[in-house]
Design an enzyme around this catalytic site. Sequence first.
Site, PDB file in Angstrom:
ATOM      1  N   GLU A  47       0.829  -1.204   0.000  1.00  0.00           N
ATOM      2  CA  GLU A  47       0.000   0.000   0.000  1.00  0.00           C
ATOM      3  C   GLU A  47       0.864   1.256   0.000  1.00  0.00           C
ATOM      4  OE1 GLU A  47      -2.692  -3.065   1.809  1.00  0.00           O
ATOM      5  OE2 GLU A  47      -0.838  -2.281   2.626  1.00  0.00           O
ATOM      6  N   THR A  48       0.304   2.300  -0.584  1.00  0.00           N
ATOM      7  CA  THR A  48       0.864   3.650  -0.585  1.00  0.00           C
ATOM      8  C   THR A  48      -0.280   4.583  -0.193  1.00  0.00           C
ATOM      9  OG1 THR A  48       2.452   3.117  -2.329  1.00  0.00           O
ATOM     10  CG2 THR A  48       1.899   5.453  -2.036  1.00  0.00           C
TER      11      THR A  48
END
Length: 156
Positions: A47-48
């Site tokens: 995830e970002t």
Amino acid sequence: MRRLRFLQFDVFTREPFGGNQLAVFFEGDSLSDEKMQAIAREMNYSETTFILPPSDPKALCRVRIFTPAAELPFAGHPVIGTTFALAQEGMIRAGYSPVTIQLGIGLVPVELLYEGQRAVFVWMYQPTPRFVPWQGDATLLASALGLTPDDFDDAL
């Protein structure tokens, strides 16, 4: 070429290069959905996150979470890591807790534990999960799970 400020974290560990990787971008309001997705794909972490101004006045900020393939309304380690990033960057005043983060699922309260001026532990209160009937292709789902459609009960 435009430059964007971001931090990288290893969440759920005290050891460098351990835990869950996370990139946190601070200028999410300057990016289109397509740019956020492209950045997440380029980072290639599970995830970002992108920090934006909240649309709800009860929230400190709005956080959008992207995998390399899609946006998520909620995920645990990005909320924890992003909260550490907010504290580290002074967006959460040292000693202040709890804070409310706006996510795709709504508002989520997050508490911070401090040692002196430094946040050292974060936990969140997430809503009770809601389960809804599968709306997709049961044959594809069964195949992905190594099952057959006959293995499902009538609720699917």
